[in-house]
Scaffold this motif. Sequence first.
Motif, short mmCIF file in Angstrom:
data_model
loop_
_atom_site.label_atom_id
_atom_site.label_comp_id
_atom_site.label_asym_id
_atom_site.label_seq_id
_atom_site.Cartn_x
_atom_site.Cartn_y
_atom_site.Cartn_z
N THR A 207 0.84 -1.21 0.00
CA THR A 207 0.00 0.00 0.00
C THR A 207 0.87 1.26 0.00
OG1 THR A 207 -1.67 -1.21 1.26
CG2 THR A 207 -1.85 1.20 1.22
N ASP A 208 1.87 1.25 0.88
CA ASP A 208 2.76 2.42 0.96
C ASP A 208 3.52 2.61 -0.35
OD1 ASP A 208 1.90 2.89 3.49
OD2 ASP A 208 3.79 2.35 4.49
N ALA A 209 4.01 1.51 -0.92
CA ALA A 209 4.80 1.60 -2.16
C ALA A 209 3.99 2.27 -3.26
CB ALA A 209 5.25 0.21 -2.60
N ALA A 210 2.71 1.92 -3.32
CA ALA A 210 1.85 2.45 -4.38
C ALA A 210 1.65 3.96 -4.26
CB ALA A 210 0.50 1.74 -4.38
N THR A 211 1.76 4.48 -3.02
CA THR A 211 1.53 5.93 -2.83
C THR A 211 2.79 6.76 -3.08
OG1 THR A 211 2.12 6.02 -0.49
CG2 THR A 211 -0.13 5.35 -1.02
N ILE A 212 3.92 6.11 -3.20
CA ILE A 212 5.17 6.86 -3.42
C ILE A 212 5.19 7.40 -4.85
CG2 ILE A 212 7.68 6.61 -3.65
CD1 ILE A 212 7.64 4.79 -1.23
N SER A 213 5.49 8.67 -4.97
CA SER A 213 5.50 9.27 -6.31
C SER A 213 6.79 10.00 -6.63
CB SER A 213 4.31 10.23 -6.45
OG SER A 213 4.42 11.27 -5.49
N CYS A 214 7.71 10.05 -5.67
CA CYS A 214 8.97 10.76 -5.93
C CYS A 214 9.92 9.87 -6.74
CB CYS A 214 9.63 11.20 -4.62
SG CYS A 214 10.28 9.85 -3.62
N ASP B 172 8.65 -7.73 -7.45
CA ASP B 172 7.29 -7.33 -7.07
C ASP B 172 7.30 -5.95 -6.38
OD1 ASP B 172 6.25 -9.67 -8.06
OD2 ASP B 172 6.00 -10.64 -6.11
N LEU B 173 8.29 -5.76 -5.51
CA LEU B 173 8.33 -4.48 -4.78
C LEU B 173 8.69 -3.33 -5.72
CD1 LEU B 173 8.04 -2.82 -2.29
CD2 LEU B 173 10.35 -3.51 -1.57
N PHE B 174 9.67 -3.56 -6.60
CA PHE B 174 10.01 -2.51 -7.57
C PHE B 174 8.78 -2.18 -8.42
CE2 PHE B 174 11.48 -1.30 -11.87
CZ PHE B 174 12.05 -0.08 -11.55
N GLY B 175 8.09 -3.23 -8.86
CA GLY B 175 6.90 -3.01 -9.68
C GLY B 175 5.80 -2.26 -8.94
N ALA B 176 5.74 -2.47 -7.62
CA ALA B 176 4.66 -1.86 -6.82
C ALA B 176 4.87 -0.38 -6.54
CB ALA B 176 4.53 -2.61 -5.49
N LEU B 177 6.10 0.10 -6.72
CA LEU B 177 6.36 1.52 -6.45
C LEU B 177 5.54 2.40 -7.38
CD1 LEU B 177 10.25 1.35 -6.09
CD2 LEU B 177 8.65 1.97 -4.26
#
Lengths: 244, 244
Positions: free
Chosen positions: B177-184, B204-209
């Motif tokens: 959830t947090d990863a998806a909200t990161i926009s920087c 998966d985590l890189f993709g989720a950013l």
Amino acid sequence: MHFVEDIVAKGVRERRFDIERQGRVVPGLLWTPPDAEGSRPLVLIGHGASGSKREDYVVALGRRLVRHLGYAAVAIDGPVHGDRRTKTGSAPDAPFFDFGQMWSSDMTMTDDHIGDWRATIDALQAESDIGVGAVGYWGLSMGTILGLPTVAAESRISVAVLGLMGLTGPTKARIATDAATISCPVLFLMQWDDELFPRDKVFDLFGALGSSDKRLHAHPGRHGDVPLEEFEASERFLALHLGA
Amino acid sequence: MHFVEDIVAKGVRERRFDIERQGRVVPGLLWTPPDAEGSRPLVLIGHGASGSKREDYVVALGRRLVRHLGYAAVAIDGPVHGDRRTKTGSAPDAPFFDFGQMWSSDMTMTDDHIGDWRATIDALQAESDIGVGAVGYWGLSMGTILGLPTVAAESRISVAVLGLMGLTGPTKARIATDAATISCPVLFLMQWDDELFPRDKVFDLFGALGSSDKRLHAHPGRHGDVPLEEFEASERFLALHLGA
């Protein structure tokens, strides 16, 4: 080798040349500093499918390597690309995977192209403003399909930028074998959302590279969306390994 | 905030400080140019599990950012790490995945640490030689487990270097959830042969950013083998986005 055109634009000398080899003509573009003397590193640039030695990013990279590093850079047309297209309209304007079917599993086209690059290195290193210096290779997509076997076969190449390709297709077995024999430093580029090569096949190819000194850089976007950042990274990487 | 030590070594000022917050003490190390005046970018450095604010690579990165860029850099001890270890011998010397079990799925420890970082930014930006400038985050492994939610929660952070972590473990849902909200802009580092995080979970985590401006850099080697090249890349990346 015959030079058929020789111009200087914005501080970079660009020469069109033809090399005759085995009854065929290999057309190329050479970028060097104007009034250069003595030996310098040489970077071979392999273009992508449907492209040519005059592709925008090929020319831009060649000029960048001359302007920033004082290197020589060269691009040649791949088989049936650029000035080697046949007159009968068989030009490969089709998307890459259709074009990929042109490769036979016996790798004749690839081996021919390795010969083209070898003849190009031979001819250019005999020029007084290039000489026998370090040699690097840069090529993505078809520039890796044809270039990875070239890097594997040609011991004069001491650093390579490859990518936008996976361990898949009719030449998979040969590519895997060649990849394992590569031992020079490699920068491998991939696009996270590549519509042509499945991500896991791209990882397979990176994993298959025999080099211990290798790194993978991935960016969001489709096959053709490699950002400027990676051209800058390519320049830095080549400079680190090819020297001054 | 209380400064408890203040030294200058090889052109870098290093201050040990304590911040009291909610009855606890957050111990930190601050690196700045000696005799600095006026505002400058600030980089938060999160250390890995079993490490501390005095970890070699943490100190080296902090000093590098000061010497090369004139930035301020700060590291604080993570929960039960460094000077926050308990006296009763519960120090987390165990390998990471054992330590990972300390995280409860309610993320209390993570949220506390976000508060620690927020208090640290508040306190440091009140200093006359740091001021209110751009803020970046750098942290791998536990520095991402605690740092990714910090980057997501703290709008003052405008660029981040993360990595050595996958979308796995008890905090997976929150991290996603947090990863998806990161926009920087994000530079994400991984080790190809990471023995702690399976490769597909890292992807998966890189993709989720959520950031469109993100890149992944991968190198052969185990979890702890991140090469100097990526510290240089980190510096370049932070400098590009935090400015002068």
